[in-house]
Write an enzyme that holds these catalytic residues in place. Sequence first.
Site, PDB file in Angstrom:
ATOM      1  N   HIS B  70      50.390  40.787  37.267  1.00  0.00           N
ATOM      2  CA  HIS B  70      49.869  41.137  38.423  1.00  0.00           C
ATOM      3  C   HIS B  70      51.159  41.116  39.466  1.00  0.00           C
ATOM      4  O   HIS B  70      51.692  40.288  39.630  1.00  0.00           O
ATOM      5  CB  HIS B  70      48.847  40.231  39.179  1.00  0.00           C
ATOM      6  CG  HIS B  70      47.586  40.197  38.402  1.00  0.00           C
ATOM      7  ND1 HIS B  70      46.640  41.299  38.566  1.00  0.00           N
ATOM      8  CD2 HIS B  70      46.969  39.492  37.369  1.00  0.00           C
ATOM      9  CE1 HIS B  70      45.586  40.794  37.962  1.00  0.00           C
ATOM     10  NE2 HIS B  70      45.555  39.768  36.963  1.00  0.00           N
ATOM     11  N   LEU B  71      51.565  42.402  39.843  1.00  0.00           N
ATOM     12  CA  LEU B  71      52.722  42.714  40.650  1.00  0.00           C
ATOM     13  C   LEU B  71      52.382  42.769  42.062  1.00  0.00           C
ATOM     14  O   LEU B  71      53.433  42.735  42.791  1.00  0.00           O
ATOM     15  CB  LEU B  71      53.500  44.060  40.223  1.00  0.00           C
ATOM     16  CG  LEU B  71      53.964  43.648  38.655  1.00  0.00           C
ATOM     17  CD1 LEU B  71      54.655  44.934  38.144  1.00  0.00           C
ATOM     18  CD2 LEU B  71      55.260  42.584  38.514  1.00  0.00           C
ATOM     19  N   ASP B 159      40.548  45.029  35.793  1.00  0.00           N
ATOM     20  CA  ASP B 159      41.147  43.485  35.833  1.00  0.00           C
ATOM     21  C   ASP B 159      40.959  42.981  37.178  1.00  0.00           C
ATOM     22  O   ASP B 159      41.446  43.374  38.264  1.00  0.00           O
ATOM     23  CB  ASP B 159      42.291  43.420  35.198  1.00  0.00           C
ATOM     24  CG  ASP B 159      42.588  41.807  35.446  1.00  0.00           C
ATOM     25  OD1 ASP B 159      41.789  41.122  34.453  1.00  0.00           O
ATOM     26  OD2 ASP B 159      43.496  41.427  35.820  1.00  0.00           O
ATOM     27  N   ASP B 312      49.079  36.883  32.544  1.00  0.00           N
ATOM     28  CA  ASP B 312      48.155  37.012  33.548  1.00  0.00           C
ATOM     29  C   ASP B 312      48.833  36.307  34.794  1.00  0.00           C
ATOM     30  O   ASP B 312      48.526  35.783  35.583  1.00  0.00           O
ATOM     31  CB  ASP B 312      46.759  36.218  33.408  1.00  0.00           C
ATOM     32  CG  ASP B 312      45.884  37.013  34.370  1.00  0.00           C
ATOM     33  OD1 ASP B 312      46.297  37.621  35.202  1.00  0.00           O
ATOM     34  OD2 ASP B 312      44.811  36.257  34.280  1.00  0.00           O
TER      35      ASP B 312
END
Lengths: 317, 435
Positions: B70-71, B159, B312
């Site tokens: 997750h950026l 997601d 994650d």
Amino acid sequence: MKHLLSVADLDADDFEELFRLSDSFAEVSARRIPKVPALRGRTVVSLFFEDSTRTRLSFETAAKRLGADTMTFSVASSSMRKGESVRDTIETIDAMGVDAMVVRHGSAGVPQRITDWTDVSVVNAGDGWHEHPTQALLDAYTLRGRFGSLAGRRVAIVGDIAHSRVARSNVVAFSTLGAEVILVAPATLLPPSLDGWPVKVTEDLDGVIDSVDVLYLLRMQRERMTEHLVPSLREYSRRFGLDHARADRLRDGAVVLHPGPMNRGVEIAGDVVDRAELAVVDQVRNGVAVRMAVLWSMLGAGTDLVAEPDEQQGAQQ
Amino acid sequence: MTNTETTTRGAVVIRGGLVVDRTGERRADVAVSADGCIAEVAAEIDPHGAPVLDAAGCVVAPGFVDLHTHLRQPGKEEAETIESGAWCAVTGGYTAVVAMPNTTPPIDSAAVVREVLELGRAALCDVYTTGAITEGRAGERLAPLAEMADLGVRMFTDDGTGVQDDRLMRRAFEYARGLGVTLAQHCEVDALAAGGHMHEGEWSARLGIPGQPAESEDLMVARDLLLAERTGAPAHFQHLSTARSVAMVREAKARGLAVTAEATTHHFTLTHAACASYDPVFKVNPPLRTDEDVAAVRAGLADGTIDVIATDHAPHTQESKELPFDQAPPGMLGLETALALALTELDLPLVRLVELLSSRPAEIGRMADRHGGPIAAGRPANLCVFDPQTRWTVEPAKSRSRSRNIPYAGREVRGRVRHTLVDGRPVLVDGELRP
């Protein structure tokens, strides 16, 4: 005792010590001027992030009878509404110089987290579904008043255990004091796991009602109806409510407790409320004495426990 | 998605290391040429004055590939940016990351894909992105998968949430199959999990925190296995966390289904007991589960049921992680600690570890042309060099993320990345970034 976060932190001796203090403070509460200066100059702040008039009044009465100054923070009128975090609120109040924080929050664990953000004593006055330690103390104290000791007594806790902080604290308190605890509820109202809980479980209230010394009725919340936990309040009441027929089967000397506020007609039939077995008024009265004991054991080290105000002042002059 | 800068690129020789890729391990030096490719792999290479990266006592591996990062960009730049996420990546030995689509706006259209890839071009590592399966990740209508696939997107996922609608998911598998892309699922049935904040069980019962039952994951794994079998589309299972879901994937693979699976570092290192602190740093989705689940995830990693270790990596600001447990957002950082935790906690051969961290994720993410090894002449020099013996203590304050939500504060771990090379360019040298 630095904090009171969970009943699990207390052993039987701690309970007995708090009960002895409660005896002293119950005597104070019965005086014409029910006040001692034991915590004079100390400040106790009630932080009620969730409304609870009864518990807040009980704590504030306890603090005032000990001579402490009290402050109240209630979320409805506070900066929390403006988006302030719990941590910022705690640090702000901490900076004002207080000695204890009495915390009620709708989320489990908040009182414990607060101890990371302040050095002052924290009392858990109810956190989510987790615990309500002073309720358990006052309940156990009330039962001690009736029975002398809880050792060997049978206690049935009836109703919505899963969502009840009162039940979580009381299971631990009663079993620590030697009572046998029976949970009476359908599986939908039990915690998802009872591993490690020192309890027996039944769905059959009628099967146990004539063998218990204590019947502890929990409040049944109407919102549980929408969560498929019981079909209807009517059905709940038929299976788990206390009506006259069931009350008549109670043993002589058995006690009925309820943490309040009661749903008349749900967990207890309206006209059963006045029966002699019900100890609800004792619970409320004892609540003040027990909370005095808790606050004093946190803040009162070295002070004279129950000195009359004028004597204490005289001594200081 | 390729770094095109050539300024700091030059010939480099990595000397003295143990080269490990899926073909095996051997003592060798690795020469990288100015075009960013591996020039030579040989027992002894004379650098002829070229800069040397010391790898004595270290493993030289293909750079790691994180299929689950997750950026936070666009939208949550206070928690992470593509730039800072890539700093974490190369610090952890990663040369490629795959961004998750739960940004604001979500990555569900060609326009947002372009924006993310554009920002990724300036990052220290390769940045790939997933696209959402459904518009707005709302689970109601298919997103324009082909339009995003045309830009190079090879994995699609909603997601942060699973696709709840069975009919829609069936169609998504059918449509994806024709495009040659993989659907990755965050398996969680909302109807069972909604309102829960940790694994439902012994600890949630004791702590009074509403739980999410294991079945909320198991049910969706079961559904997707059935749909993948019917449609013949490749399915990838994200962050498996329950013993039952690992068992179902094992059984499906045994029957020859084209399914793959990942597990996160935290699901093989932590259990729900950690939530007793009420510190939301331990709140994550899927939640930390039981000892038995952890054992099943480890067994799955060992026997190949689980193909990939994913992080994650989910940055959240300090303020949001100081909310009460039931209000705080789920997620933990992972890029900087994954290798060390895998080395410390998993008793696996290095070759298997490299497979889990690099080769398999590179294949599943369809980037095996650039990442995942083998380490051989002519291959792009996307490499990492780590010392498997160095012991260190995790200190969240030292993270290169914009966030600090690392659940391993104070934990002693073993194994540290020394150098990372992306397209032959040393972007991390002796643990220091070389932007």
